[in-house]
Design a protein around this motif. Structure first.
Motif, mmCIF file in Angstrom:
data_model
loop_
_atom_site.group_PDB
_atom_site.id
_atom_site.type_symbol
_atom_site.label_atom_id
_atom_site.label_comp_id
_atom_site.label_asym_id
_atom_site.label_seq_id
_atom_site.Cartn_x
_atom_site.Cartn_y
_atom_site.Cartn_z
ATOM 1 N N SER A 70 0.832 -1.507 0.175
ATOM 2 C CA SER A 70 -0.432 0.147 0.087
ATOM 3 C C SER A 70 0.984 1.394 0.203
ATOM 4 O O SER A 70 -0.110 2.392 0.056
ATOM 5 N N ASP A 71 2.221 1.368 0.096
ATOM 6 C CA ASP A 71 3.077 2.538 -0.036
ATOM 7 C C ASP A 71 4.067 2.088 -0.191
ATOM 8 O O ASP A 71 4.943 0.817 -0.780
ATOM 9 N N PRO A 72 4.927 3.199 -0.827
ATOM 10 C CA PRO A 72 6.123 3.502 -1.197
ATOM 11 C C PRO A 72 7.467 3.084 -0.066
ATOM 12 O O PRO A 72 8.959 2.550 -0.381
ATOM 13 N N ALA A 73 6.803 2.524 0.932
ATOM 14 C CA ALA A 73 7.760 3.201 2.127
ATOM 15 C C ALA A 73 8.062 1.018 2.606
ATOM 16 O O ALA A 73 7.270 0.638 2.063
ATOM 17 N N LEU A 74 9.580 0.177 2.658
ATOM 18 C CA LEU A 74 9.953 -0.534 2.945
ATOM 19 C C LEU A 74 9.195 -0.519 4.615
ATOM 20 O O LEU A 74 10.998 0.202 5.253
ATOM 21 N N ASP A 75 8.223 -0.770 4.782
ATOM 22 C CA ASP A 75 7.879 -1.032 5.880
ATOM 23 C C ASP A 75 6.801 -1.193 6.419
ATOM 24 O O ASP A 75 5.900 -1.787 5.616
ATOM 25 N N LEU A 126 2.869 -3.887 4.042
ATOM 26 C CA LEU A 126 2.335 -5.147 3.193
ATOM 27 C C LEU A 126 1.409 -5.572 4.396
ATOM 28 O O LEU A 126 1.441 -5.656 5.470
ATOM 29 N N LYS A 127 0.386 -5.887 3.302
ATOM 30 C CA LYS A 127 -0.809 -6.472 3.448
ATOM 31 C C LYS A 127 -1.355 -7.964 3.216
ATOM 32 O O LYS A 127 -1.371 -8.531 1.950
ATOM 33 N N ALA A 139 3.625 -15.465 9.967
ATOM 34 C CA ALA A 139 5.534 -16.015 9.236
ATOM 35 C C ALA A 139 5.562 -15.509 7.750
ATOM 36 O O ALA A 139 6.676 -15.750 7.862
ATOM 37 N N VAL A 140 4.429 -15.467 7.015
ATOM 38 C CA VAL A 140 4.288 -15.514 6.445
ATOM 39 C C VAL A 140 5.287 -14.127 5.911
ATOM 40 O O VAL A 140 6.230 -13.193 5.223
ATOM 41 N N GLU A 141 3.947 -12.822 6.450
ATOM 42 C CA GLU A 141 4.480 -11.632 6.292
ATOM 43 C C GLU A 141 6.053 -11.172 6.887
ATOM 44 O O GLU A 141 6.454 -10.224 6.069
ATOM 45 N N ASP A 142 6.356 -11.826 7.955
ATOM 46 C CA ASP A 142 7.587 -11.426 7.934
ATOM 47 C C ASP A 142 9.075 -12.255 7.362
ATOM 48 O O ASP A 142 9.686 -11.510 7.511
ATOM 49 N N ALA A 143 8.356 -13.062 6.692
ATOM 50 C CA ALA A 143 9.171 -13.497 5.675
ATOM 51 C C ALA A 143 9.641 -12.803 4.487
ATOM 52 O O ALA A 143 11.062 -12.349 4.019
ATOM 53 N N ILE A 144 8.609 -11.832 4.387
ATOM 54 C CA ILE A 144 8.561 -11.249 2.826
ATOM 55 C C ILE A 144 9.302 -9.959 3.094
ATOM 56 O O ILE A 144 10.095 -9.716 3.087
ATOM 57 N N LEU A 145 8.977 -9.291 4.566
ATOM 58 C CA LEU A 145 10.175 -8.598 5.169
ATOM 59 C C LEU A 145 11.091 -8.623 5.348
ATOM 60 O O LEU A 145 11.974 -7.557 4.755
ATOM 61 N N THR A 146 11.640 -9.215 5.794
ATOM 62 C CA THR A 146 13.330 -9.852 5.671
ATOM 63 C C THR A 146 13.976 -10.478 3.716
ATOM 64 O O THR A 146 14.709 -9.460 4.358
ATOM 65 N N ARG A 147 12.845 -10.503 3.160
ATOM 66 C CA ARG A 147 13.305 -10.795 2.415
ATOM 67 C C ARG A 147 13.395 -9.802 1.699
ATOM 68 O O ARG A 147 14.911 -9.018 0.806
ATOM 69 N N ALA A 148 12.917 -8.109 1.411
ATOM 70 C CA ALA A 148 12.221 -7.531 1.245
ATOM 71 C C ALA A 148 13.973 -6.579 1.853
ATOM 72 O O ALA A 148 14.563 -6.097 0.602
ATOM 73 N N ARG A 149 14.117 -6.252 2.236
ATOM 74 C CA ARG A 149 15.645 -6.154 3.184
ATOM 75 C C ARG A 149 16.404 -6.939 2.707
ATOM 76 O O ARG A 149 17.561 -5.835 2.576
#
Length: 176
Positions: A129-134, A138-139, A157-167
């Motif tokens: 929903s946003d251009p920020a890496l935050d 992510l929903k 767990a899926v959200e955390d995996a996506i955020l970790t991979r994005a970083r």
């Protein structure tokens, strides 16, 4: 004394150059005076550009240097999603078949698929929903086969995996 005069001449010259760059001198004739015919021609061209801009739904043409600092981007034609979250979502959920992707709204919809080593089939809808890496950008919505909701721990767990991979992707890109 000589240095003060030289500084004054240089500052006056740079001021004149700045003013010349900011001005719009396209309507001046060869003698430096705008004729009525040139003015009418310029107004007709401006009217034609405005009509074309309205026909195509684009913004008005820029006329001064200060127009560059306006935020005149059309929000209906700009992509406002974080590229790292987008790419990470596609990589983490690569076992799910993609049904639809819309980078303008930030929505990825997948079909049912079984994760490697898992027995239950899932489908997902991801919304960036946003251009920020935050994390707030992510929903993720997961659904089990047969319409069953998944546990909040699985979804987290899926959200955390996506955020970790994005970083990880962002760190990799910053080292290039």
């Amino acid at each position: 004394m000589i240095l003060k005069s030289l500084a004054r001449v240089l500052s006056t010259g740079s001021l004149a150059l700045l003013l010349a760059a900011c001005g719009n001198f396209s309507g001046l004739g060869s003698d430096g005076v705008t004729t009525e015919q040139e003015m009418a021609s310029r107004q007709a061209a401006d009217a034609q550009r405005a009509a074309q801009a309205n026909a195509y739904g684009t913004e008005k043409p820029r006329s001064t240097i200060w127009d560059l600092f306006e935020n005149s981007a059309d929000p209906n034609s700009t992509v406002a999603v974080n590229k790292y979250l987008w790419q990470a979502s596609l990589e983490i959920l690569n076992f799910l078949p993609i049904e639809s992707v819309d980078p303008f709204t930030g929505v990825i919809v997948t079909g049912y698929g079984t994760p490697p080593g898992g027995g239950r089939a899932y489908r997902a809808t991801i919304y960036v929903s946003d251009p920020a890496l935050d994390a707030r950008s992510l929903k993720v919505s997961l659904q089990g086969k047969g319409g069953g909701a998944v546990s909040p721990e699985t979804q987290r767990a899926v959200e955390d995996a996506i955020l970790t991979r994005a970083r990880e992707i962002r760190i990799r890109d910053s080292k290039l």
